[in-house]
Enzyme design. Structure first.
Site, short mmCIF file in Angstrom:
data_model
loop_
_atom_site.label_atom_id
_atom_site.label_comp_id
_atom_site.label_asym_id
_atom_site.label_seq_id
_atom_site.Cartn_x
_atom_site.Cartn_y
_atom_site.Cartn_z
N HIS A 29 2.91 -0.57 0.97
CA HIS A 29 3.40 0.80 0.46
C HIS A 29 2.22 1.81 0.91
O HIS A 29 1.13 1.56 1.36
CB HIS A 29 3.29 0.74 -0.86
CG HIS A 29 2.20 0.62 -1.88
ND1 HIS A 29 2.22 -0.03 -2.76
CD2 HIS A 29 0.81 1.15 -1.42
CE1 HIS A 29 0.84 0.03 -3.24
NE2 HIS A 29 0.10 0.89 -2.50
N ASN A 62 1.13 -4.65 -0.20
CA ASN A 62 2.48 -4.91 -0.32
C ASN A 62 3.17 -3.95 1.10
O ASN A 62 4.42 -4.01 1.10
CB ASN A 62 3.41 -4.87 -1.24
CG ASN A 62 3.59 -3.44 -1.78
OD1 ASN A 62 2.89 -2.49 -1.45
ND2 ASN A 62 4.13 -3.47 -3.17
N ASP A 102 -0.73 11.25 -4.49
CA ASP A 102 0.13 10.49 -5.66
C ASP A 102 -0.57 10.62 -6.82
O ASP A 102 -1.83 11.27 -6.75
CB ASP A 102 0.58 8.83 -5.06
CG ASP A 102 -0.72 8.19 -4.96
OD1 ASP A 102 -1.83 8.60 -5.20
OD2 ASP A 102 -0.40 7.10 -4.03
N GLU A 151 7.24 2.31 -2.52
CA GLU A 151 7.31 0.71 -2.49
C GLU A 151 8.34 0.11 -1.63
O GLU A 151 9.31 0.87 -1.46
CB GLU A 151 7.43 0.30 -3.94
CG GLU A 151 6.32 0.84 -5.00
CD GLU A 151 5.20 0.14 -5.11
OE1 GLU A 151 4.86 -0.84 -4.03
OE2 GLU A 151 4.60 -0.15 -6.20
#
Length: 243
Positions: free
Chosen positions: A137, A135, A67, A142
């Site tokens: 991801h 979270n 990413d 996401e």
């Protein structure tokens, strides 16, 4: 998913490096997908030490970035490409023609289209090294009601915008560029590193084996060849309710 509990972060990093090294020995032209962040720092350090005595091992591998933060050039503080150059490309002597990253000089959607096309040309990924976000991801995929399967521009959650890598940036990016879950799941093998503060509840959810888009990392349970290395401290803190 093969879940392995490691005594500490050092053991986790050493075991991860052993897995990566073994895969490269089996296929010298291996395509390695590399994550950034704190979780793989120890792994990359172990690989750098090995490269210092056996540089030939890494002579033919290719590295693809998982990413990138939106709007950053490689030379900007906190960029994923800059991180990988410092911790992976330079220590392992990976030449520029063997590094595939998002092009910061074009529109983000175009950069994702180019990355998808390049991955279709040279892929699939042989080994994907991933970290677990607080979270849940992986990459910048996401949590939400739906996930984008292929390389795309992702709107970042507030939690992701507060990532440690953004602290050196003038302002946190609101979007990121990332490989999609389909491209990640097409990898021949996946190595998930689970370590770091503030992830106790996320780890507990992941280990229930329930698959849900609200926890993108849980989709890795659908893959047949995943090694999940978990820092024992996280499991201990989760059991006691520690932070």
């Amino acid at each position: 998913m093969n879940v392995v509990t490691c005594e500490n972060y050092e053991r986790l990093s050493a075991q991860a490096a052993a897995i990566v090294g073994a895969q490269i020995e089996r296929k010298h032209s291996l395509l390695l997908c590399a994550a950034t962040g704190n979780s793989p720092i120890g792994l990359y350090g172990e690989l750098a030490r090995r490269a210092a005595v056996d540089r030939e091992l890494f002579r033919s591998i290719k590295v693809i970035a998982l990413d990138e933060w939106g709007g950053l050039r490689e030379t900007d503080p906190g960029s994923a490409a800059g991180y990988l150059r410092e911790r992976v490309l330079t220590p392992l002597a990976i030449s520029p023609d063997r590094f595939i990253a998002f092009d910061p000089g074009v529109d983000p959607a175009e950069a994702c289209s180019r990355m998808r096309a390049e991955l279709e040309r040279i892929g699939p990924i042989d080994l994907a090294v991933l970290g677990l976000g607080r979270n849940g991801h992986v990459g910048f995929n996401e949590p939400g009601p739906a996930l984008v399967p292929y390389c795309h521009v992702a709107q970042l959650s507030e939690e992701t915008q507060a990532h440690a890598m953004t602290r050196s940036m003038p302002r946190p990016p609101q979007h990121g560029l990332t490989l999609g879950l389909q491209e990640i799941l097409a990898s021949r093998r996946i190595l998930l590193l689970v370590t770091g503060e503030g992830k106790q509840q996320t780890v507990a959810r992941l280990l229930t084996e329930a698959v849900t888009t609200t926890l993108p990392a849980s989709l890795l349970w659908l893959h047949g060849n995943v090694d999940c290395l978990v820092d024992k401290a996280l499991l201990r803190d989760a059991a006691t309710g520690g932070a």
